[in-house]
Design an enzyme around this catalytic site. Structure first.
Site, PDB file in Angstrom:
ATOM      1  CB  ALA A  29      -0.936   0.003   1.202  1.00  0.00           C
ATOM      2  CG  PHE A  31       2.816   8.544   0.581  1.00  0.00           C
ATOM      3  CD1 PHE A  31       2.173   9.772   0.700  1.00  0.00           C
ATOM      4  CD2 PHE A  31       3.550   8.312  -0.585  1.00  0.00           C
ATOM      5  CE1 PHE A  31       2.242  10.731  -0.300  1.00  0.00           C
ATOM      6  CE2 PHE A  31       3.621   9.254  -1.587  1.00  0.00           C
ATOM      7  CZ  PHE A  31       2.963  10.475  -1.444  1.00  0.00           C
ATOM      8  CE  LYS A  55       6.335  -2.578   1.696  1.00  0.00           C
ATOM      9  NZ  LYS A  55       6.635  -1.440   2.609  1.00  0.00           N
ATOM     10  CD  GLU A  58       9.369   2.366   3.020  1.00  0.00           C
ATOM     11  OE1 GLU A  58      10.233   2.610   2.151  1.00  0.00           O
ATOM     12  OE2 GLU A  58       8.425   1.589   2.840  1.00  0.00           O
ATOM     13  CB  CYS A 164      -3.071   7.795  -8.855  1.00  0.00           C
ATOM     14  SG  CYS A 164      -4.462   6.815  -8.260  1.00  0.00           S
ATOM     15  CD  GLU A 276       1.851  10.276 -10.896  1.00  0.00           C
ATOM     16  OE1 GLU A 276       0.715  10.076 -10.431  1.00  0.00           O
ATOM     17  OE2 GLU A 276       2.715   9.394 -10.978  1.00  0.00           O
TER      18      GLU A 276
END
Length: 396
Positions: A29, A31, A55, A58, A164, A276
């Protein structure tokens, strides 16, 4: 799960197909929506009978931990949904582990293409939603001006542009003078947005995720100016009281209209258009016709989403059928579908061929099993076949 069946294909012969779980599935996944996108993944996976390894990034791991805590508080058995932490080495472990059958990912093209390629090489199903450069087309002749400008500003600068499905390019259809008038009003509306700590009341634009993200965005803004763009609103250098070292960029508007990009065979090379940026930066083009807008939008390699603002049913219908992006809004700035549909981005915005959630999600987390049974009764067991291929026909 939903299946198909046919009885008496031949005397005593039945076939049934149905979907069954894959086993262990995994998700990686991002942030920017650490709870919502995790919820695209494991609920459908466990609802279809799988176990799950999640997961989180971090950079924002707490949401996933809270979600799994709530699941366990509700009585989900231990081991059904599991959270692991780490960076690339942890991802590589997911990609190569023999027990993991399917992997979901949302994030950048570089990471997603790696995850898709390595996961596929190791026999995994992989669905990966990647980057985007979403275009909005505005029919200046008949769009609701006030409502459209508010929608564009919200879709471009909400979440500080870190989504996005952000509208990062607006294509104004009409003459240059009218386009300049619309661009001026977009700038004035963007100036009303408040930049600051997202936990404070009244703040519209929060910080970027990291200093690296801020530095990259500011570099692209400067490069676009150096290459001839008109920066109508520059959000660099914004200072938020109490958070002077924060990673803030205010709403930024880059206008390329004066360069008169109308030929899709002549690529637009300005970095404000090609990159982007994942920041509160909006790029404006002005083109003469709807055909030009569609052609330029379709030349964009990404295909996550798009929108048209118009009161013309004919223009809307033409756009709907000729535009290539996989999710289309008609007077809807961010056309993300509800969960009973699927998230259907395409082109360079996706790797894999099965979409997130909806019917696509059910297909991703399950596989077909087909059972053909021969139950002969009352005749001593019947003929169970020989060395020749079986054919349908009248029983002898």
């Amino acid at each position: 799960s939903q299946g198909d069946s046919l009885q008496n294909l031949a005397s005593g012969l039945d076939t049934v197909s149905y979907r069954v779980p894959l086993g262990v599935c995994a998700g990686i996944a991002p942030f920017n929506f650490p709870a919502m996108i995790a919820l695209w993944m494991y609920p459908l996976a466990i609802a279809t009978g799988n176990t799950y390894v999640l997961k989180p990034t971090e950079k924002a791991p707490s949401a996933s931990l809270l979600l799994t805590k709530y699941l366990h508080d509700l009585g989900l058995p231990p081991g059904v949904v599991n959270v692991i932490h780490g960076s690339k080495s942890t991802v590589d472990g997911i990609l190569t582990h023999p027990d993991i059958k399917a992997i979901s990912f949302v994030g950048s093209n570089k990471a997603g293409e790696y995850i898709h390629d390595v996961g596929s090489q190791n026999g995994k199903r992989v669905q990966a939603n990647l980057g985007a450069k979403n275009h909005a087309t505005v029919m200046m002749v008949d769009a609701d001006r006030g409502a459209t400008i508010k929608a564009i500003v919200g879709a471009a600068f909400g979440a500080a542009g870190q989504r996005c499905m952000a509208l990062s390019v607006v294509v104004l259809v009409g003459d240059l003078e009218e386009g300049q008038s619309w661009a001026n009003e977009i700038v004035e509306e963007a100036k009303l947005l408040k930049v600051g700590n997202g936990f404070e009341e009244g703040v519209d634009v929060g910080p970027l995720i990291s200093k690296d993200a801020k530095d990259r965005a500011e570099t692209i803004i400067q490069q676009s100016i150096d290459e001839g763009a008109e920066c109508m609103l520059d959000g660099r250098g914004v200072v938020v009281e109490g958070f002077e070292g924060g990673n803030f960029i205010g709403p930024t508007v880059i206008n390329l209209s004066h360069q008169q990009h109308t030929d899709s065979n002549q690529p637009i090379t300005n970095p404000a258009y090609t990159e982007e940026i994942f920041a509160p930066v909006l790029t404006i083009l002005t083109v003469p016709t709807l055909d030009d807008a569609i052609s330029i939008s379709n030349a964009n390699p990404y295909g996550n989403g798009t929108a048209i603002f118009t009161s013309s049913g004919g223009a809307a219908r033409k756009y709907r059928y000729e535009i290539e992006a996989g999710q289309v809004g008609i007077n809807v700035p961010i056309p993300v579908p509800l969960p009973f549909f699927s998230f259907t981005g395409n082109k360079a915005s996706i790797r894999g061929d099965v979409n997130f959630y909806g019917k696509g999600g059910v297909s991703f987390f399950t596989q077909w099993k087909t059972v053909t049974s021969n139950w002969q009764y009352g005749n001593g067991g019947g003929d169970l076949g020989g060395v020749t291929m079986p054919v349908l026909g009248k029983k002898q």
